[in-house]
Structure formats: C-alpha cells, structure tokens
Scaffold this active site. Structure first.
Site, short mmCIF file in Angstrom:
data_model
loop_
_atom_site.label_atom_id
_atom_site.label_comp_id
_atom_site.label_asym_id
_atom_site.label_seq_id
_atom_site.Cartn_x
_atom_site.Cartn_y
_atom_site.Cartn_z
N LYS A 110 -3.86 19.97 63.62
CA LYS A 110 -4.05 18.60 64.08
C LYS A 110 -2.78 17.78 63.93
CE LYS A 110 -6.87 14.68 62.75
NZ LYS A 110 -7.83 14.20 61.79
N TYR A 170 -12.69 14.19 72.20
CA TYR A 170 -13.59 13.08 72.52
C TYR A 170 -14.16 13.22 73.94
CZ TYR A 170 -11.61 11.31 68.23
OH TYR A 170 -11.23 11.19 66.91
N LYS A 208 -2.13 19.61 58.97
CA LYS A 208 -2.42 18.27 59.48
C LYS A 208 -1.20 17.40 59.24
CE LYS A 208 -5.43 14.29 59.05
NZ LYS A 208 -6.69 13.73 58.56
C1 PBG Z 1 -9.04 11.38 58.07
C2 PBG Z 1 -8.94 11.62 59.53
C3 PBG Z 1 -8.11 11.00 60.46
C4 PBG Z 1 -8.42 11.54 61.69
C5 PBG Z 1 -9.44 12.46 61.50
N1 PBG Z 1 -9.73 12.51 60.15
C6 PBG Z 1 -7.14 9.90 60.28
C7 PBG Z 1 -5.91 10.17 59.53
O1 PBG Z 1 -5.69 11.25 58.97
O2 PBG Z 1 -5.10 9.24 59.43
C8 PBG Z 1 -7.78 11.18 62.98
C9 PBG Z 1 -8.51 11.64 64.19
C10 PBG Z 1 -8.02 11.04 65.45
O3 PBG Z 1 -6.97 10.38 65.50
O4 PBG Z 1 -8.68 11.26 66.48
N2 PBG Z 1 -10.37 11.15 57.69
#
Ligand code: PBG
Length: 340
Positions: free
Chosen positions: A262, A327, A210
């Site tokens: 991600k 989404y 991530k």
């Molecule tokens: C953290 C989390 C995030 C997203 C999903 N889980 C935000 C981040 O890491 O800053 C982002 C998902 C998206 O942008 O669609 N709980």
C-alpha cells in the site's frame, strides 16, 4: 544513390517482418483470448467507512461516490457489494469520542465493533469480513499508536492495545484483521493474542509494506482524522524498495495469512517483488488518493473514467496482486458480472 528497400524487399527475405505481434491485437475476440490478466469480482475488496452518531450517510467531497455510512446504510451497501460478488469488505470505524488510548477501539460497543457484528449477522456467511486494526481513527492525536511522555509513538505499548483490539474485532465477527499500524511486531502480537484466546480461525491480513504516502490525503477526510504532522517514524520511506522485503519477511515469519502492499500504483515494483517472494496471497490497496485523482480528472473530462479505472486495476493485478482493495469494488464487480 541507394534508397532504403521497402519492407517487402528480398533484401530482408520475403516474409519481413517475420514476427507480427499486431496479429493478436486485431479484433476484440483475439485480444480477449490472449489477455494475460483478468479482473474478477471476487478479487476485489471494498473498503467502507462507518461513523458513530450519524443520522444520514454523508458523502465525501474528496472521494466522489464514497460515503461515510450510518450503521444501517453500511448494512445496505454491504449487501449490495456482496450481491455484486465482491470478495470481501474492509471496515473502518469513526467514533464520536476519541482519547489518548483510543478506547473506543477495544470497547465491544465501539462503532467499529458494533458495525462488524451487524455485518456478521447481515452478510457474514456470504463474504469475508475484514477489520482495520489500527488506532488512528480512535485516538485524539490521530496517530496509529499510543504516545510516550515525549509525544513519540510508543511501539510496545501500542502492541498491547493492538492485542486487545484484535480480540474485540474477532469477538465481533471479523474473519481477517488488517494490521495497518506499521508497529514492529504487530502481526506476532495479534497472532499470539488470538491463539491464546482460542480464536485460531481468525486470520491476519497484514499491511506488510505500507509507505508514508501523500496518496492517503482523502482518507483523512473520510475518517475525520485528527492527525497533525505525519507518520514517517513508522510508515516506510517511499525511497525504499529493499526495506519492503524485510518488512514482508517479518510479517510472514510472525504468522501473517495474507499480505497487503500500500499504496498500489506508485509501488508496483514493491508489489511485484512481494508477489514473487512469498507463497501466501498478496493484495494491493488502491488508496483514496489514487481513487480521487482518477475521479477528479474524469470530472474535468481529461480522461475516460471507465477505461482509466479498468487500466489501474489491471495494472495492479498484472504486477502481482491477486486481491485489490478498491473503492470502486462494487461498481467494477457489477460491470464485470454484467459483462460490460
Ligand atoms: C490507517 C490507514 C490509513 C489508510 C488505511 N488505513 C491511513 C494512514 O495510514 O495514514 C489509508 C487508506 C486510503 O488512503 O485509502 N488506519
């Protein structure tokens, strides 16, 4: 003066060109027959937002078509997604009260846990219920963990909070816990906590790779984020590919059941590497900014919205994701089901 011979010339043999890949692209039926990648509703997971003390669902300006839900509207939208055949639901909660520890995350009456229990009762038998296991929606500083006295995110103190959060979410009925905080050891601690409590059937859907991404921008609106600054001390540097392999190996060793890469589109190389290196299911999360870019360009008439959506999802599948968090899950699943 010699002229270049036309293609049919015997200089190239009578058949030139011998190979004609265009033959298989000639008709829609041929293209359908030879397609290497297909989308299926069951491969799509819908991320959903539920907000405490909201009386009406609230649209998100930066994510046209996406709502912050009330508990009731969440149930209705979940039922709609399940009817469309989506493979699962990933739930994010937005509490009314935030504090330094993110207390609402571990409270059985916290919004996320209540919503999970609602959905477990409503659609639990018909879908895979997933919970975001992270503190950022619950802390008043907006970080994914608790802070030490210097204001830095304290990895090991955060792990203790994650263990408690895991139990609360499993108790509420989540099938899979999405460990998205990027703390070292989070998968292992969650697995141990679940096993120790006898919740051996609850799985870990680990955000393995991530990245600290600008493409999470609209998500910050979706969860009313309190964050000032960024998450670069715990999320990965977009410059790094090999580092993802290390994160993936650690999560597998710690007991992850499925992995997430991600964001999706800017990280297809990482996704491809990951899919090739592990034997558990690999998902990609098409994040809020990826969604927003397509919607915004389509609203301007600059791209064909439906084709762009299909192309993004297809390319993510092609790169190796067997599951996509998007989404657009309900919309695309509905169209796939109808054969559109
Ligand atoms: C953290 C989390 C995030 C997203 C999903 N889980 C935000 C981040 O890491 O800053 C982002 C998902 C998206 O942008 O669609 N709980």
């Amino acid at each position: 003066m010699t002229t270049f011979p036309p293609p049919s010339s015997t200089a190239f043999g009578a058949q030139f060109p011998v190979s004609r890949p265009r033959r298989l692209r000639r008709t829609p039926a041929l293209r359908r027959l030879v397609a290497e990648t297909r989308l299926h509703p069951a491969d799509l997971v819908l991320p959903m937002f539920v907000k405490e003390s909201l009386s009406e669902p609230s649209p998100l300006g930066s994510m046209p078509g996406v709502l912050q839900h009330t508990r009731d509207s969440l149930k209705a939208a979940a039922a709609e997604a399940v009817a469309a055949g989506v493979g699962g639901l990933m739930i994010f909660g937005i509490p009314s009260v935030r504090d330094a520890q993110g207390s609402a995350a571990t409270d059985p009456n916290g919004i996320l846990n209540l919503a999970l229990a609602d959905l477990e009762a409503e659609v639990g038998d018909a879908t895979v219920l997933m919970a975001d296991l992270c503190l950022d929606e619950f802390t008043d500083h907006g970080h994914c963990g608790v802070l030490d006295e210097n204001g830095a995110v304290d990895n090991d103190a955060t792990l203790l909070r994650y263990a408690d959060m895991a139990l609360a979410q499993a108790e509420a009925g989540a099938d899979l816990l999405g460990t998205s905080g990027m703390m070292d050891g989070q998968v292992g601690v969650v697995r141990q906590a679940l096993d120790f409590a006898g919740m051996t059937d609850t799985g870990v859907f680990a955000y393995a790779a991530k990245y600290a991404s600008a493409f999470y921008g609209p998500f910050r609106e979706a969860v009313d984020s309190a964050l000032i600054g960024d998450r670069r001390t715990y999320q990965q540097d977009p410059a790094n590919r090999r580092e993802a392999a290390r994160e993936v190996a650690l999560d597998v060793a710690e007991g992850a059941d499925l992995l997430i890469v991600k964001p999706a589109m800017s990280y297809l190389d990482v996704l491809s590497d990951t899919a090739a290196s592990v034997d558990i299911p690999v998902a990609a999360y098409q994040v809020s900014g990826e969604y927003a870019m397509v919607e915004a360009a389509a609203q301007h008439g600059w791209i064909d919205r439906d084709r762009a959506i299909t192309e993004t999802l297809t390319s993510i599948r092609r790169a190796g994701a067997s599951i996509i968090l998007t989404y657009w899950a309900t919309e695309v699943a509905t169209k796939l089901k109808a054969g559109i």
